[in-house]
Design a protein around this motif. Structure first.
Motif, PDB file in Angstrom:
ATOM      1  N   GLN A  75      57.638 126.041  72.497  1.00 38.04           N
ATOM      2  CA  GLN A  75      56.637 127.034  72.129  1.00 38.04           C
ATOM      3  C   GLN A  75      56.918 128.385  72.761  1.00 38.04           C
ATOM      4  O   GLN A  75      57.008 129.395  72.056  1.00 38.04           O
ATOM      5  CB  GLN A  75      55.240 126.545  72.523  1.00 38.04           C
ATOM      6  CG  GLN A  75      54.832 125.329  71.757  1.00 38.04           C
ATOM      7  CD  GLN A  75      53.971 124.387  72.585  1.00 38.04           C
ATOM      8  OE1 GLN A  75      54.078 124.335  73.806  1.00 38.04           O
ATOM      9  NE2 GLN A  75      53.137 123.626  71.916  1.00 38.04           N
ATOM     10  N   TYR A  84      57.844 131.998  71.067  1.00 35.56           N
ATOM     11  CA  TYR A  84      57.000 133.164  71.303  1.00 35.56           C
ATOM     12  C   TYR A  84      57.782 134.300  71.962  1.00 35.56           C
ATOM     13  O   TYR A  84      57.563 135.474  71.666  1.00 35.56           O
ATOM     14  CB  TYR A  84      55.789 132.801  72.163  1.00 35.56           C
ATOM     15  CG  TYR A  84      54.877 131.749  71.554  1.00 35.56           C
ATOM     16  CD1 TYR A  84      54.836 131.509  70.181  1.00 35.56           C
ATOM     17  CD2 TYR A  84      54.061 130.984  72.360  1.00 35.56           C
ATOM     18  CE1 TYR A  84      53.997 130.547  69.642  1.00 35.56           C
ATOM     19  CE2 TYR A  84      53.213 130.018  71.830  1.00 35.56           C
ATOM     20  CZ  TYR A  84      53.194 129.806  70.468  1.00 35.56           C
ATOM     21  OH  TYR A  84      52.355 128.849  69.937  1.00 35.56           O
ATOM     22  N   ARG A 110      49.148 126.340  72.511  1.00 38.62           N
ATOM     23  CA  ARG A 110      49.779 125.026  72.444  1.00 38.62           C
ATOM     24  C   ARG A 110      49.885 124.722  70.949  1.00 38.62           C
ATOM     25  O   ARG A 110      49.202 125.331  70.126  1.00 38.62           O
ATOM     26  CB  ARG A 110      48.924 123.985  73.162  1.00 38.62           C
ATOM     27  CG  ARG A 110      48.710 124.277  74.643  1.00 38.62           C
ATOM     28  CD  ARG A 110      49.968 124.334  75.422  1.00 38.62           C
ATOM     29  NE  ARG A 110      50.515 122.984  75.593  1.00 38.62           N
ATOM     30  CZ  ARG A 110      51.452 122.667  76.442  1.00 38.62           C
ATOM     31  NH1 ARG A 110      51.962 123.579  77.224  1.00 38.62           N
ATOM     32  NH2 ARG A 110      51.892 121.444  76.525  1.00 38.62           N
ATOM     33  N   SER A 111      50.726 123.784  70.555  1.00 36.15           N
ATOM     34  CA  SER A 111      50.999 123.572  69.130  1.00 36.15           C
ATOM     35  C   SER A 111      49.764 123.226  68.305  1.00 36.15           C
ATOM     36  O   SER A 111      49.580 123.753  67.210  1.00 36.15           O
ATOM     37  CB  SER A 111      52.095 122.535  68.930  1.00 36.15           C
ATOM     38  OG  SER A 111      51.858 121.397  69.688  1.00 36.15           O
ATOM     39  N   VAL A 116      57.800 123.213  67.987  1.00 35.31           N
ATOM     40  CA  VAL A 116      57.740 124.523  67.341  1.00 35.31           C
ATOM     41  C   VAL A 116      59.140 125.121  67.288  1.00 35.31           C
ATOM     42  O   VAL A 116      59.850 125.158  68.290  1.00 35.31           O
ATOM     43  CB  VAL A 116      56.776 125.471  68.089  1.00 35.31           C
ATOM     44  CG1 VAL A 116      56.772 126.855  67.456  1.00 35.31           C
ATOM     45  CG2 VAL A 116      55.369 124.882  68.118  1.00 35.31           C
TER      46      VAL A 116
END
Length: 143
Positions: free
Chosen positions: A39, A43, A57-58, A94
């Motif tokens: 993640q 980002y 969070r996912s 992700v």
């Protein structure tokens, strides 16, 4: 932007290694310098390309509608892709879409960033379900 190629990603991103001690049960997402995971890697890449996102969070990313929206087709570079064993977004992996059916990601199994065709994700049990894609509202206009 039609496609993001590997040479458009700065060298320091290629040096990042997944934190093998990362605790996926923590309620908040540590920074990429504290605990690199899929993640915060995605980002950080978004930030490199000029876009900020709350460190969701996912499952929170999947539920979010203020900063992102679900994309059902026509994936574009910088779309966030979520994969898991099931349709459950909790603990989903992700990746960041680069265009032309490829995505970059950082995973525990590979340890270092890799670019894969999307079909390669679906070959692994832990990524066999494509939950969906999210696009930042600042990147694309919500239909």
């Amino acid at each position: 932007m039609k496609r993001i190629s590997a040479d458009m990603i700065p060298e320091h991103f290629w040096q990042i290694r997944f934190d093998q001690n990362h605790d996926s049960n923590t309620p908040t997402l540590p920074s990429i310098s504290e605990s690199p995971n899929c993640q915060n890697f995605a980002y950080a890449l978004l930030k490199h390309f000029g876009f900020e996102i709350f460190p969701f969070r996912s499952s929170n990313l999947w539920e979010d509608s203020s900063e992102t929206y679900v994309v059902s087709d026509d994936l574009r570079p910088l779309d966030l892709l979520l994969f898991n064993r099931t349709q459950n977004p909790w603990g989903a992996h992700v990746a960041l879409h680069l265009g032309e059916d490829h995505a970059i990601h950082l995973s525990k199994k590979q340890s270092e960033p890799v670019i894969w065709p999307l079909a390669q994700f679906l070959e692994l049990a832990e990524y066999q379900t494509f939950i969906g894609a999210k696009r930042l509202r600042k990147i694309g206009v919500c239909p």
